[in-house]
Design an enzyme around this catalytic site. Structure first.
Site, PDB file in Angstrom:
ATOM      1  N   GLU A 126       0.808  -1.224   0.000  1.00 30.02           N
ATOM      2  CA  GLU A 126       0.000   0.000   0.000  1.00 30.02           C
ATOM      3  C   GLU A 126       0.839   1.270   0.000  1.00 30.02           C
ATOM      4  O   GLU A 126       0.501   2.244  -0.682  1.00 30.02           O
ATOM      5  CB  GLU A 126      -0.939   0.003   1.218  1.00 30.02           C
ATOM      6  CG  GLU A 126      -2.154  -0.889   1.083  1.00 30.02           C
ATOM      7  CD  GLU A 126      -1.861  -2.360   1.286  1.00 30.02           C
ATOM      8  OE1 GLU A 126      -2.743  -3.197   1.038  1.00 30.02           O
ATOM      9  OE2 GLU A 126      -0.716  -2.684   1.704  1.00 30.02           O
ATOM     10  N   HIS A 195      -9.983  -5.117  10.296  1.00 30.63           N
ATOM     11  CA  HIS A 195     -10.745  -4.903   9.066  1.00 30.63           C
ATOM     12  C   HIS A 195     -12.007  -4.079   9.318  1.00 30.63           C
ATOM     13  O   HIS A 195     -12.877  -4.012   8.443  1.00 30.63           O
ATOM     14  CB  HIS A 195     -11.131  -6.245   8.435  1.00 30.63           C
ATOM     15  CG  HIS A 195      -9.975  -7.007   7.866  1.00 30.63           C
ATOM     16  ND1 HIS A 195      -9.013  -7.591   8.656  1.00 30.63           N
ATOM     17  CD2 HIS A 195      -9.618  -7.277   6.578  1.00 30.63           C
ATOM     18  CE1 HIS A 195      -8.127  -8.195   7.892  1.00 30.63           C
ATOM     19  NE2 HIS A 195      -8.461  -8.014   6.626  1.00 30.63           N
TER      20      HIS A 195
END
Length: 393
Positions: A126, A195
């Site tokens: 990322e 998450h």
């Protein structure tokens, strides 16, 4: 004392917004990529007290017999596809965004239509591909960076904050950063703590970033298109549990304003401010409240930075009571910042302190019952509104 200046919205969606900010003229003009308006002071005479945004035009609502039904993830894809067809500088990058179509199928079919160079699959890194997207935006592209999960973008916090948010200012206005950073976030169904992040609380204090949150297929498409056309770095928050929400949207092209809230339900008793998934929890609670004789006004703030205090302030002037409902954490969340802005700007119009319902300050549990206990539920909204309207708090 810092000087208050007017800075026009630099988004090409022509929203007609104006923002107040306590800083120097040069700093704000560069930080938001705009030129100072000489006519802004005339416009603000009609605005709510100390409001930071002026109301712009919105698209006409779709009628029952027009438009087409679409799921929220398809509405995002439709908006992205239209902008890629319209502007050859628009490109997408992220994990599995290519021929797989993205983890939630927002980019499905785009690689086949536009090619692998405009829909670029990246490794699981990322920080690297976010930095690459920001660099590409500096050199003339309009990049859309997808995070497979918004929580993963914490690995790119440096690139988003120090690069995307600040390079326009630190370069003396030499670079624009037209990048959109988007992806699924929020509390899902037993996705676990890592998450279930709500990154709006992390990024709201970073100078130079705009933040918007979609909640329906209609505003998802309109905000996607506006974010891509903006010369500012925009973070678009999508809730993981809203992707399959269905709605009829117009066949004609439309672009929403990035800085404008949406009046979801007019009312006179209390102003309820919310966004993203909590919009639907508030609407669910409102059905019961209306049956019990209450008349709540519901506003989806949509723009998390800056706030549309024009719409919010005019509602507070009418109802004199305000409740904020969010899925974000209570400490340092959007609700805390919004409540501070309301107290600063509209205290004299309130009959009581602004109330806020937020998620618990704990990691989101995996167990379903515990997960529900950490997030605001419709029953809590009903109780809180009744307490406020009955003068119990």
């Amino acid at each position: 004392m810092a000087q208050k200046v007017l800075v026009p919205c630099s988004s090409s969606s022509s929203c007609g917004k104006v923002q107040f900010s306590p800083s120097r003229v040069h700093t704000q003009a560069i930080a938001f990529g705009g030129e100072l308006s000489q006519s802004s002071s005339r416009k603000n005479k009609s605005l709510a007290l100390k409001a930071v945004a002026a109301k712009g035009e919105t698209s006409a609502p779709v009628t029952a017999k027009s438009g087409h039904e679409i799921l929220l993830f398809d509405a995002l894809r439709e908006g992205l596809e239209e902008e890629m067809a319209r502007d050859p500088t628009v490109c997408v990058m992220g994990e599995d965004v290519g021929h797989y179509g993205g983890s939630y199928k927002v980019t499905k079919g785009l690689a086949e239509k536009f090619g692998d160079l405009r829909v670029l699959d990246t490794p699981i890194c990322e920080n690297s591909f976010t930095g690459m997207g920001i660099g590409a935006a500096m050199t003339g592209l309009r990049t859309v960076v997808e995070g497979m999960n918004m929580g993963f973008l914490l690995l790119a916090y440096n690139q988003i904050s120090n690069n995307a948010g600040m390079l326009h200012y630190t370069s003396g206005g030499q670079f624009k950063i037209p990048v959109v950073i988007r992806g699924p976030g929020g509390v899902g169904k037993q996705l676990g703590a890592e998450h279930s992040q709500r990154l709006e609380s992390y990024f709201q204090s970073v100078p130079g970033l705009q933040m918007v949150a979609c909640s329906t297929p209609y505003n998802a498409k309109g905000l996607m298109k506006a974010a891509i056309r903006s010369d500012n770095p925009v973070i678009l928050y999508e809730h993981v549990l809203l992707y399959n929400l269905k709605e009829r949207i117009p066949d004609e092209e439309y672009v929403l304003c990035l800085e404008e809230a949406e009046l979801v339900r007019p009312g006179k008793d209390i102003t309820i401010l919310t966004y993203s998934r909590m919009r639907h929890f508030v609407l669910q609670a409102a059905k019961t409240l209306v049956e019990r004789g209450y008349d709540p006004e519901i506003i989806d703030i949509r723009s998390l930075k800056p706030f549309d205090l024009f719409t919010i302030g005019n509602s507070i002037k009418k109802t004199h009571k305000v409740l904020i409902v969010e899925e974000c954490m209570r400490t340092g969340g959007i609700g805390a910042s919004l409540r501070a802005a309301i107290v600063d700007n509209f205290w004299d119009f309130l009959d009581g302190r602004p109330e806020c319902l937020s998620s618990q300050d704990v990691p989101t549990p995996y167990a379903a019952t515990l997960e529900d206990a950490t997030v605001v539920q419709p029953a809590q909204i009903i109780v809180k509104v009744e307490q406020m309207l009955q003068g119990l708090i």
